[in-house]
Write a protein that holds these residues in place. Sequence first.
Motif, PDB file in Angstrom:
ATOM      1  N   LEU A 262       0.737  -1.086  -0.205  1.00  0.00           N
ATOM      2  CA  LEU A 262       0.059  -0.009  -0.014  1.00  0.00           C
ATOM      3  C   LEU A 262       0.752   1.286  -0.104  1.00  0.00           C
ATOM      4  O   LEU A 262       0.607   2.103  -0.886  1.00  0.00           O
ATOM      5  N   ARG A 263       1.868   1.113   0.875  1.00  0.00           N
ATOM      6  CA  ARG A 263       2.714   2.249   0.766  1.00  0.00           C
ATOM      7  C   ARG A 263       3.492   2.508  -0.664  1.00  0.00           C
ATOM      8  O   ARG A 263       3.760   3.909  -0.958  1.00  0.00           O
ATOM      9  N   GLN A 264       3.613   1.568  -1.369  1.00  0.00           N
ATOM     10  CA  GLN A 264       4.340   1.768  -2.537  1.00  0.00           C
ATOM     11  C   GLN A 264       3.157   2.462  -3.641  1.00  0.00           C
ATOM     12  O   GLN A 264       3.535   3.191  -4.580  1.00  0.00           O
ATOM     13  N   GLU A 265       2.129   2.298  -3.172  1.00  0.00           N
ATOM     14  CA  GLU A 265       0.694   2.886  -4.015  1.00  0.00           C
ATOM     15  C   GLU A 265       0.504   4.493  -3.291  1.00  0.00           C
ATOM     16  O   GLU A 265      -0.440   5.158  -3.744  1.00  0.00           O
ATOM     17  N   GLY A 266       1.200   4.685  -2.474  1.00  0.00           N
ATOM     18  CA  GLY A 266       0.918   6.193  -1.765  1.00  0.00           C
ATOM     19  C   GLY A 266       0.050   6.046  -0.587  1.00  0.00           C
ATOM     20  O   GLY A 266      -0.576   7.030  -0.246  1.00  0.00           O
ATOM     21  N   LYS A 267      -0.474   4.956  -0.263  1.00  0.00           N
ATOM     22  CA  LYS A 267      -1.473   4.631   0.813  1.00  0.00           C
ATOM     23  C   LYS A 267      -0.871   4.003   2.102  1.00  0.00           C
ATOM     24  O   LYS A 267       0.387   4.138   1.915  1.00  0.00           O
ATOM     25  N   ALA A 268      -1.444   3.460   2.813  1.00  0.00           N
ATOM     26  CA  ALA A 268      -0.962   2.947   4.041  1.00  0.00           C
ATOM     27  C   ALA A 268      -2.093   1.992   4.671  1.00  0.00           C
ATOM     28  O   ALA A 268      -3.085   2.236   4.296  1.00  0.00           O
ATOM     29  N   PHE A 269      -1.636   1.034   5.544  1.00  0.00           N
ATOM     30  CA  PHE A 269      -2.811   0.432   6.267  1.00  0.00           C
ATOM     31  C   PHE A 269      -3.261   1.091   6.974  1.00  0.00           C
ATOM     32  O   PHE A 269      -4.497   0.786   7.034  1.00  0.00           O
ATOM     33  N   PHE A 270      -2.893   1.933   7.742  1.00  0.00           N
ATOM     34  CA  PHE A 270      -3.500   2.701   8.765  1.00  0.00           C
ATOM     35  C   PHE A 270      -3.152   4.411   8.494  1.00  0.00           C
ATOM     36  O   PHE A 270      -2.115   4.514   7.889  1.00  0.00           O
ATOM     37  N   THR A 271      -4.288   5.079   8.501  1.00  0.00           N
ATOM     38  CA  THR A 271      -3.956   6.590   8.440  1.00  0.00           C
ATOM     39  C   THR A 271      -3.564   7.164   9.682  1.00  0.00           C
ATOM     40  O   THR A 271      -3.776   6.722  10.657  1.00  0.00           O
ATOM     41  N   GLU A 272      -3.299   8.593   9.669  1.00  0.00           N
ATOM     42  CA  GLU A 272      -2.737   9.220  10.535  1.00  0.00           C
ATOM     43  C   GLU A 272      -4.060   9.424  11.430  1.00  0.00           C
ATOM     44  O   GLU A 272      -4.022   9.812  12.593  1.00  0.00           O
ATOM     45  N   ASP A 273      -5.279   9.591  10.970  1.00  0.00           N
ATOM     46  CA  ASP A 273      -6.539   9.725  11.646  1.00  0.00           C
ATOM     47  C   ASP A 273      -7.289   8.305  12.152  1.00  0.00           C
ATOM     48  O   ASP A 273      -8.242   8.156  12.627  1.00  0.00           O
ATOM     49  N   LYS A 274      -6.470   7.395  12.200  1.00  0.00           N
ATOM     50  CA  LYS A 274      -6.667   6.037  13.063  1.00  0.00           C
ATOM     51  C   LYS A 274      -7.773   5.007  12.308  1.00  0.00           C
ATOM     52  O   LYS A 274      -8.613   4.574  12.957  1.00  0.00           O
ATOM     53  N   LYS A 275      -7.752   5.153  10.928  1.00  0.00           N
ATOM     54  CA  LYS A 275      -8.635   4.407  10.336  1.00  0.00           C
ATOM     55  C   LYS A 275      -7.910   3.515   9.258  1.00  0.00           C
ATOM     56  O   LYS A 275      -6.701   3.664   8.969  1.00  0.00           O
ATOM     57  N   LEU A 276      -8.455   2.812   8.567  1.00  0.00           N
ATOM     58  CA  LEU A 276      -7.837   1.872   7.506  1.00  0.00           C
ATOM     59  C   LEU A 276      -7.647   2.851   6.288  1.00  0.00           C
ATOM     60  O   LEU A 276      -8.553   3.535   6.110  1.00  0.00           O
ATOM     61  N   GLY A 277      -6.404   2.557   5.640  1.00  0.00           N
ATOM     62  CA  GLY A 277      -6.024   3.302   4.635  1.00  0.00           C
ATOM     63  C   GLY A 277      -6.309   2.896   3.095  1.00  0.00           C
ATOM     64  O   GLY A 277      -5.701   3.218   2.406  1.00  0.00           O
ATOM     65  N   PHE A 278      -7.413   1.847   3.065  1.00  0.00           N
ATOM     66  CA  PHE A 278      -7.536   1.211   1.651  1.00  0.00           C
ATOM     67  C   PHE A 278      -8.852   0.932   1.595  1.00  0.00           C
ATOM     68  O   PHE A 278      -9.533   0.834   2.676  1.00  0.00           O
ATOM     69  N   THR A 279      -9.352   0.609   0.308  1.00  0.00           N
ATOM     70  CA  THR A 279     -10.769   0.497   0.259  1.00  0.00           C
ATOM     71  C   THR A 279     -10.926  -1.236   0.098  1.00  0.00           C
ATOM     72  O   THR A 279     -10.148  -2.148   0.068  1.00  0.00           O
ATOM     73  N   GLU A 280     -12.467  -1.671   0.367  1.00  0.00           N
ATOM     74  CA  GLU A 280     -12.759  -3.178  -0.071  1.00  0.00           C
ATOM     75  C   GLU A 280     -11.982  -3.576  -1.405  1.00  0.00           C
ATOM     76  O   GLU A 280     -11.494  -4.713  -1.468  1.00  0.00           O
ATOM     77  N   GLY A 281     -12.187  -2.728  -2.460  1.00  0.00           N
ATOM     78  CA  GLY A 281     -11.624  -3.035  -3.571  1.00  0.00           C
ATOM     79  C   GLY A 281     -10.186  -3.421  -3.523  1.00  0.00           C
ATOM     80  O   GLY A 281      -9.721  -4.289  -4.303  1.00  0.00           O
ATOM     81  N   ASP A 282      -9.393  -2.811  -3.030  1.00  0.00           N
ATOM     82  CA  ASP A 282      -8.037  -2.850  -2.882  1.00  0.00           C
ATOM     83  C   ASP A 282      -7.618  -3.963  -2.151  1.00  0.00           C
ATOM     84  O   ASP A 282      -6.698  -4.877  -2.918  1.00  0.00           O
ATOM     85  N   LEU A 283      -8.422  -4.511  -1.178  1.00  0.00           N
ATOM     86  CA  LEU A 283      -8.086  -5.441  -0.359  1.00  0.00           C
ATOM     87  C   LEU A 283      -8.492  -6.987  -1.525  1.00  0.00           C
ATOM     88  O   LEU A 283      -7.904  -8.123  -1.436  1.00  0.00           O
ATOM     89  N   LYS A 284      -9.572  -6.853  -1.969  1.00  0.00           N
ATOM     90  CA  LYS A 284     -10.092  -7.934  -2.962  1.00  0.00           C
ATOM     91  C   LYS A 284      -9.162  -8.133  -4.097  1.00  0.00           C
ATOM     92  O   LYS A 284      -8.788  -9.446  -4.523  1.00  0.00           O
ATOM     93  N   THR A 285      -8.727  -7.195  -4.581  1.00  0.00           N
ATOM     94  CA  THR A 285      -7.245  -7.495  -5.446  1.00  0.00           C
ATOM     95  C   THR A 285      -6.332  -8.102  -4.936  1.00  0.00           C
ATOM     96  O   THR A 285      -5.736  -9.070  -5.449  1.00  0.00           O
ATOM     97  N   TRP A 286      -5.850  -7.706  -3.630  1.00  0.00           N
ATOM     98  CA  TRP A 286      -4.607  -8.216  -2.995  1.00  0.00           C
ATOM     99  C   TRP A 286      -4.887  -9.503  -2.520  1.00  0.00           C
ATOM    100  O   TRP A 286      -4.152 -10.506  -3.115  1.00  0.00           O
TER     101      TRP A 286
END
Length: 421
Positions: A208-232
């Motif tokens: 996710l960090r390679q995509e410019g995202k992260a597992f957790f965000t600074e505001d304490k939430k998940l940093g990806f979507t259901e679609g992202d995880l379905k692909t992974w």
Amino acid sequence: MRRSGRLRAAAVGLLGLGLLASGCGGGGGGSGDGTVTIRYSWWGAKDRAELIQKTVELFEKKYPNIKVKTDFAEYADFWSKFNTQAAGGNPPDVFQNSVAFLRKYGEKNILLDLNQQVKAGNLSMKDFRAGLEKAGEVDGKLYGVPVGANTFALFYDPTEFKKAGVTPKDGWTWDEFFSAAQKVSKDGDGLYGAGDNAGVMYLYDLYLRQEGKAFFTEDKKLGFTEGDLKTWWGDWYGKNKDGVLVPAKKAEQVKPKATISADLAAAEFTWDNFLVRFAAETKTELDLGPIPTLDGKKTGQYLSSLMLSGSARTQHPKEVAKFIDFMTHDPEVGKIMGYNRGVLPTNAQYKAFKPTGVNAKIAKYEESVTDKLEPITPHPAGADVAEAAFLRIYGQVAQGKTSVDDAVDQFFSEAKTALGS
């Protein structure tokens, strides 16, 4: 012990901890002659305990007026006891911790903010390697000080990869990695190309960090979507079904070994200092290789670490700070501990320990990725529960017990509850 497995155990009972008042009750004792006793607890096997005991003896020799009462246990037992002590207002004065628990315990006022001790000169946060002095900071408070650091790596069997005509190299891509794994699985005489690590939160975090995202965000939430995880999960499970990755049933049968140290797979992703353990579990020569990338450059890597934290209820914050300072800076401690808890945190200890064998491989690998490292995002409260769910639910996918779509829905439901979002 694998981090995900350890965190599953640590999640048990954490929600029962109540808010604790800071700076009262609990802690070690004092005596009429001015001697202070502090309690120090950690998790780990017997070999770690033997090394740590030697460092405690060094500390007591330098500070004869501070006595250290030690206690250790395996991971699950450690946290079970710690939770009981913390709920009762009597946690150890100083204890081993990790980044996954800093915010959770900090928000419950269980952790001592060490910034005041730094200002008082009892604890130095200078001379740490690669930005590790910031690793224990959460919301402006210093809740932990690293005693060892590690980063993710590709573990691989160089002989099998060479037979497949593949050499892991800087800048290689995920497509190249899976192509290599497929070649190994075809030519490896029953050896699978790689372990199925799709349920490892820290690996997905790097992707996710390679995509410019992260597992957790600074505001304490998940940093990806259901679609992202379905692909992974879908991509990895597809390769599992194609015979490229170790089947879940076989991986379960060899636990607590990893698939690579059990000689089932030619590659696996995990923390670099695990090479010490894996090398002791197999006669196969293993090496560390670079994390695959999306763009040939960004790996998303960061240093994680085991830390020492103090109790907010300790009656002896000054002595706790001096103890942490000694354990993180003293060169003799570095020589004794080596890389048991990860690569040594300060330059003084790092230079004092002369690694050989597998330790030298770990040091070489960490030096090779130093210029690629990025800051770590502090984990929110509930991160340990989310990590355990991530591993468990993908395990159900890998075993064919649930579909990817249903698994993703289940994970998001459990993770949002754990994170309070």
